[in-house]
Design a protein around this motif. Structure first.
Motif, PDB file in Angstrom:
ATOM      1  N   MET A 196      48.615  41.738  33.294  1.00 52.68           N
ATOM      2  CA  MET A 196      49.495  40.616  32.947  1.00 52.68           C
ATOM      3  C   MET A 196      49.921  39.849  34.209  1.00 52.68           C
ATOM      4  N   LEU A 197      50.245  40.597  35.278  1.00 54.01           N
ATOM      5  CA  LEU A 197      50.670  39.983  36.533  1.00 54.01           C
ATOM      6  C   LEU A 197      49.562  39.115  37.124  1.00 54.01           C
ATOM      7  N   VAL A 198      48.338  39.634  37.103  1.00 57.85           N
ATOM      8  CA  VAL A 198      47.205  38.893  37.662  1.00 57.85           C
ATOM      9  C   VAL A 198      46.893  37.664  36.818  1.00 57.85           C
ATOM     10  N   PHE A 199      46.984  37.791  35.510  1.00 61.41           N
ATOM     11  CA  PHE A 199      46.750  36.646  34.608  1.00 61.41           C
ATOM     12  C   PHE A 199      47.751  35.533  34.909  1.00 61.41           C
ATOM     13  N   PHE A 200      49.012  35.901  35.091  1.00 60.61           N
ATOM     14  CA  PHE A 200      50.050  34.918  35.410  1.00 60.61           C
ATOM     15  C   PHE A 200      49.769  34.266  36.766  1.00 60.61           C
ATOM     16  N   ALA A 201      49.318  35.078  37.744  1.00 62.38           N
ATOM     17  CA  ALA A 201      49.012  34.550  39.073  1.00 62.38           C
ATOM     18  C   ALA A 201      47.879  33.529  39.004  1.00 62.38           C
ATOM     19  N   LYS A 202      46.851  33.812  38.218  1.00 66.26           N
ATOM     20  CA  LYS A 202      45.727  32.879  38.094  1.00 66.26           C
ATOM     21  C   LYS A 202      46.161  31.572  37.438  1.00 66.26           C
TER      22      LYS A 202
END
Length: 290
Positions: free
Chosen positions: A1-7
């Motif tokens: 979820m964190l990486v998706f938000f970062a992208k």
């Protein structure tokens, strides 16, 4: 979820990035008080002669910069080569190329957690047209580690895990290449290190970069990253050591680390608000056998 938000964040314009950054600053500084005790302790140690108002002002400016930096690093995932060149200028490149013998051998570049070290990598690559091989310590979070690796791998850069750095650098001796190391990280417990006064307190430093320089006879430079204004930086290369180096059998001979620490302190005192004060650099205590 964190990486998706970062992208997702990496795709939005800078104007929106800095609006989000303001609310992130309010959260980490006023609500969560992220490592405020560590930050104030480190600042008080580095500036014992300064007033409490000065310490508080620098701390507040640091958290504003940290908020910007966190989102700028994420933004780097989608920034173009032209944006890196526009937002990070370079000083001292001529001296860097001169000691590389006409771009015929690599150069070791040491830097610290100041300014925007992630943008710095690709800015140098674009300005000089040279591959950058950053040495890094893998993160514990696999998804986040992969995301950061993707950022550092752009434009033909080759991130090198710290444990493989020595072998990789010794193998790739031909051609102009920059091996970049954030050398102010704390050595792991049990690893041989060099203890030296750093910002008014003794701290251990890795010996790896110095050993590699002695073995390869590569020149060593310091890269200082200054924040010019929001979203814009200036990188200056400063010569630390040029071969031939002295006899390395003398265990007390740490000329490169000593020069690095001196350059690092000067950079921090010049622009303290952009240094990573939340880093627990002095968490280790020196043992009797070190």
């Amino acid at each position: 979820m964190l990486v998706f938000f970062a992208k997702f964040i990496s795709r939005i314009p800078f104007k929106a990035i800095y609006i989000i950054s303001y609310f992130l600053y309010l959260f980490i500084f006023y609500l969560s008080k992220y490592r405020t005790g560590t930050v104030h302790k480190n600042l008080r140690q580095a500036f014992p002669e300064k007033s409490e108002k000065y310490i508080s002002d620098v701390a507040r400016q640091f958290y504003r910069h940290l908020s910007d930096l966190s989102l700028e690093v994420i933004k780097a995932h989608k920034m173009s080569a032209e944006e890196f060149k526009e937002r990070c200028s370079i000083l001292g490149a001529d001296a860097l190329e001169a000691v590389s013998k006409g771009r015929s051998r690599p150069v070791i570049v040491l830097t610290i957690h100041q300014g925007n070290w992630e943008w710095m990598l690709h800015a140098v690559s674009q300005h000089l047209g040279v591959p950058i091989d950053p040495v890094y310590k893998p993160l514990h979070h696999k998804g986040w580690d992969q995301f950061i690796h993707e950022i550092r791998s752009r434009f033909n850069s080759r991130p090198i895990p710290m444990k493989q750095a020595g072998r990789d650098i010794l193998k790739r001796k031909d051609g102009f290449r920059l091996f970049v190391m954030l050398a102010d990280q704390t050595p792991v417990e049990g690893e041989r290190s060099y203890w030296v006064s750093y910002l008014n307190k003794e701290a251990p430093f890795y010996l790896g970069a110095e050993k590699i320089a002695f073995l390869t006879q590569y020149p060593v430079f310091f890269a200082q990253c200054r924040r010019l204004k929001r979203g814009y930086y200036e990188l200056e290369f400063k010569e630390l050591a040029v071969p031939p180096y002295e006899n390395t059998r003398d265990k007390n001979n740490h000329q490169i680390i000593d020069a690095y620490v001196k350059a690092a302190e000067a950079a921090i005192y010049e622009q303290p608000e952009t240094f990573l004060w939340s880093h627990r650099r002095w968490k280790r205590r020196r043992k009797s056998n070190e």
